[in-house]
Structure formats: structure tokens, C-alpha cells
Design a protein around this motif. Structure first.
Motif, short mmCIF file in Angstrom:
data_model
loop_
_atom_site.label_atom_id
_atom_site.label_comp_id
_atom_site.label_asym_id
_atom_site.label_seq_id
_atom_site.Cartn_x
_atom_site.Cartn_y
_atom_site.Cartn_z
N ASP A 101 -13.51 14.07 -6.91
CA ASP A 101 -12.46 14.52 -5.96
C ASP A 101 -11.78 13.43 -5.04
O ASP A 101 -11.17 14.10 -4.54
N ARG A 102 -13.13 12.57 -4.79
CA ARG A 102 -12.51 11.48 -3.65
C ARG A 102 -11.26 10.90 -3.36
O ARG A 102 -10.87 10.16 -4.71
N PRO A 103 -10.94 10.36 -2.58
CA PRO A 103 -10.12 9.58 -2.28
C PRO A 103 -10.74 8.28 -3.53
O PRO A 103 -11.49 7.50 -3.01
N PHE A 104 -9.87 7.27 -3.91
CA PHE A 104 -10.14 5.92 -4.54
C PHE A 104 -9.00 5.09 -4.95
O PHE A 104 -7.75 5.43 -4.71
N ASN A 105 -9.02 3.64 -5.07
CA ASN A 105 -7.80 2.84 -5.06
C ASN A 105 -7.60 2.33 -6.51
O ASN A 105 -8.27 1.79 -7.09
N VAL A 106 -6.51 2.32 -6.54
CA VAL A 106 -5.91 1.57 -7.88
C VAL A 106 -5.24 -0.27 -7.88
O VAL A 106 -4.57 0.26 -6.97
N ASN A 107 -5.61 -1.10 -8.27
CA ASN A 107 -5.75 -2.32 -7.72
C ASN A 107 -4.30 -2.65 -8.95
O ASN A 107 -4.88 -2.97 -10.00
N MET A 108 -3.32 -3.40 -8.65
CA MET A 108 -2.51 -4.36 -9.52
C MET A 108 -2.60 -5.34 -9.56
O MET A 108 -2.41 -6.00 -8.20
N PHE A 109 -2.38 -6.27 -10.59
CA PHE A 109 -1.17 -7.85 -10.21
C PHE A 109 -0.18 -7.86 -10.34
O PHE A 109 0.86 -7.28 -11.12
#
Length: 349
Positions: A61-69
């Protein structure tokens, strides 16, 4: 409020979203340990990205990052693409098969993928980051309204200032040392090849955004050093390749933990964009070819096909085995233990 407080993390450590090694489990374990875990979804479609985001959320339930090209739409040139396939043909035939008759982009840019954009708005990840360029203004507005904090990679001050103008919340200063693809906005642009330390200081003084340092950072002492340079956090990718939660296969891990780690090299032959890789048969082949490489990710279509042909014949040396210059400093341990070790080293420094 500090930038780390905005991110909702307790430590200045960000796990880099390296496509091919980062997984939902790795991201979740990093986030659970108090850092910011990341997944890379640029190489999958909207349904795949949605599934990966859901998996991360099922694990933490912690923050996370989603990476886009966000690469530019590739320029298509039939003659160049045919010439590239001709150049690769002898290698394909050495594995008992023919090269593809035509190429296509291996995946779409976020700039052109409306299904991905819609899926990302629904998912509303805590953090969204961009590599190879910047999203459209309407995408920035919508993602910010959805509540996502936005990051983008820059390799020069000019790119960092473009990040500021585009409405990014922070900039990732990617040094020449970093593993994987260069985040330069234009593959045809002249690359100044700035190292992480120099680039970080230039951006801290002049970019007008919080700076996250990336490239060659493998231990807590290095994290402390970039914080002293003025960065708000350090992004580590190569450091997490050897974690059991990463997607690196057995051959990748064996090469990564060998003397090859001290000899990483830049190549465009695998994908059409310059990337730092462990030395393998594909990088060696790339040094011998004189044909013009098609634009990224069209060339990646050929690279993936060659890797598949090689693997079918039992040869694993044509994979994308990315790694940065800090690879010899890697430790083999679970992601949560690695984060804890990094914090202990940082505090001791």
C-alpha cells in the motif's frame, strides 16, 4: 513539505524502472522497505500495464512509480530497414532461420498510445515517470489532476529546463554511467555524455526542479555523495538486477556477476537507441556492422527476433542484458535487505 514527503517515502532511494528486470514484486518489496519501487510498462500494452499496476497494489500500500516510454514516432525508411535485415541475415542463418521479411515498431510511444493514456488515468499511480522525452501537455494536465507526481529523465540542462516548462515535479539526472537506454530526448541529437556528478550539480544549480541523481550509484556512500551534491534522492537500477525479485534470467545473472560487469559498453545495435549493456554476442556483432540502424524501436523488432532465434538454438548471448558502470559493485541479496543495507551505509557515511 520536502520532495520526499510529497512522494510519501521515508528514504532518498528510488529503484530505477529498468525494462526487462524490474517486476511488480521487486517494486513492491522496495516500496515496503521505505524506498520508492518502480515498474516499467513502456514495453507492454494497456492491459499489461493495468495488470502490473494491480499486482503492485496487491503487494503493497506504499507509493510506487510507473515508467512510460515517450520516444518520438520512429521514422520509417524501407531501404534502411531492408539493409539492416540484410546485415543481420548471416547471423540469423547461423541459427538455422531467416530474418523477418519486414520490421515494425516493437511497441508504441506513450505519446501515440491513447489506450495506455486512458488506462493510466484510471489507475492513477502515485508517481509516473517518463523516459526519452516528455508527454503531451494534455497528458500532463490529466495525470496531475489524477493525483500523480510526475518525473522525467534528462541528460542535459536543456532537457531539464524542458522538463520544468512541461510541468514535471522533478528531474532524473541520468549520467553516462547508467545502465540501459540513454534518456536523451532525440536519438539523433549530439550526446554530451555528461557524467552523473557533473550533470547533477549543473541541474541542481540551474534546472529549477528537485534533482534525482542516476548513474553508477551502487551503495550508501554514493547515495550520501549525491545528496551532498544537492540531489534530493538517488535512483539505482543496476544495483537491483541481482535481487531474486528481478526478472533477470540465469544467463543474465551469471554474466552480470562475472568479470563482464567491469566491461559494459554502449550499443545501438540491439534496439536502435544507444544503451549501456554487458558485453555479449550482440554487442560484439554491433561493432562489426556498417549498415545504418533503423530508428528505435523498429530496430528492436529485429533484435528481439534475433534473440528468439538464438535462444531456440541454445545461445543466450543475444539478449538485452543492460547494466551500468557500477555493476562490479553489485550485491546479491533480497530487495528489502538491499534497501536496508543502503540505508545503513548512507547513515554511516
Amino acid at each position: 513539505m520536502t520532495f520526499l514527503e510529497r512522494l510519501g517515502v521515508a528514504t532518498p532511494i528510488i529503484q530505477a524502472p529498468m525494462a526487462g528486470t524490474s517486476t511488480p514484486l521487486l517494486a513492491a518489496r522496495v516500496s515496503q522497505a521505505g524506498a520508492l519501487g518502480s515498474i516499467a510498462v513502456g514495453a507492454v500494452d494497456a492491459a499489461g500495464a493495468t495488470a502490473m499496476i494491480r499486482e503492485v497494489r496487491s503487494l503493497t500500500d506504499r507509493p510506487f512509480n510507473v515508467n512510460m516510454f515517450v520516444h518520438a514516432t520512429p521514422r520509417r525508411d524501407a531501404a534502411i530497414e531492408a539493409g539492416w535485415l540484410d546485415a543481420l541475415a548471416p547471423t540469423f542463418r547461423s541459427f538455422g532461420c531467416e530474418p523477418p521479411t519486414a520490421l515494425k515498431p516493437a511497441y508504441a510511444s506513450f505519446l501515440d498510445d491513447e489506450a495506455m493514456f486512458a488506462a493510466l488515468l484510471v489507475a492513477a499511480p502515485p508517481v509516473v515517470s517518463f523516459h526519452f522525452g516528455l508527454p503531451r501537455p494534455d497528458q500532463v494536465v490529466a495525470l496531475r489532476q489524477a493525483g500523480s507526481i510526475l518525473l522525467a529523465t534528462a541528460t542535459t540542462l536543456k532537457e531539464a529546463r524542458a522538463c520544468l516548462a512541461a510541468g514535471m515535479d522533478a528531474v532524473v539526472a541520468q549520467g553516462w554511467e547508467a545502465g540501459g537506454h540513454r534518456g536523451a530526448f532525440g536519438p539523433q541529437a549530439e550526446d554530451r555524455r555528461l557524467g552523473m556528478a557533473a550533470l547533477t550539480r549543473v541541474l541542481v544549480r540551474n534546472a529549477g526542479l528537485p534533482v534525482i541523481a542516476a548513474g553508477g550509484i551502487m551503495d550508501g556512500r554514493s547515495i550520501r555523495a549525491v545528496l551532498d551534491l544537492g540531489a534530493v534522492a538517488a535512483q539505482l537500477g543496476t544495483a537491483f538486477i541481482a535481487c531474486p525479485e528481478s526478472a533477470a534470467d540465469a544467463d543474465y545473472r551469471a554474466l552480470f556477476l562475472s568479470d563482464a560487469a567491469a566491461h559494459t559498453e554502449m550499443t545501438a545495435a540491439i534496439s536502435g537507441r544507444v544503451a549501456r549493456s554487458l558485453p555479449n554476442r550482440f554487442t560484439a556483432l554491433g561493432r562489426t556492422l556498417t549498415a545504418t540502424v533503423p530508428d528505435y524501436p523498429v530496430a528492436y523488432d529485429a533484435g528481439k527476433a534475433l534473440n528468439a532465434a538464438a535462444r531456440a538454438a541454445g545461445e543466450m548471448g543475444f539478449s538485452a542484458q543492460w547494466a551500468g558502470q557500477g555493476a562490479p559493485l553489485a550485491r546479491v541479496r533480497p530487495a528489502s535487505e538491499l534497501v536496508a543495507t543502503l540505508l545503513e551505509e548512507m547513515q554511516a557515511a
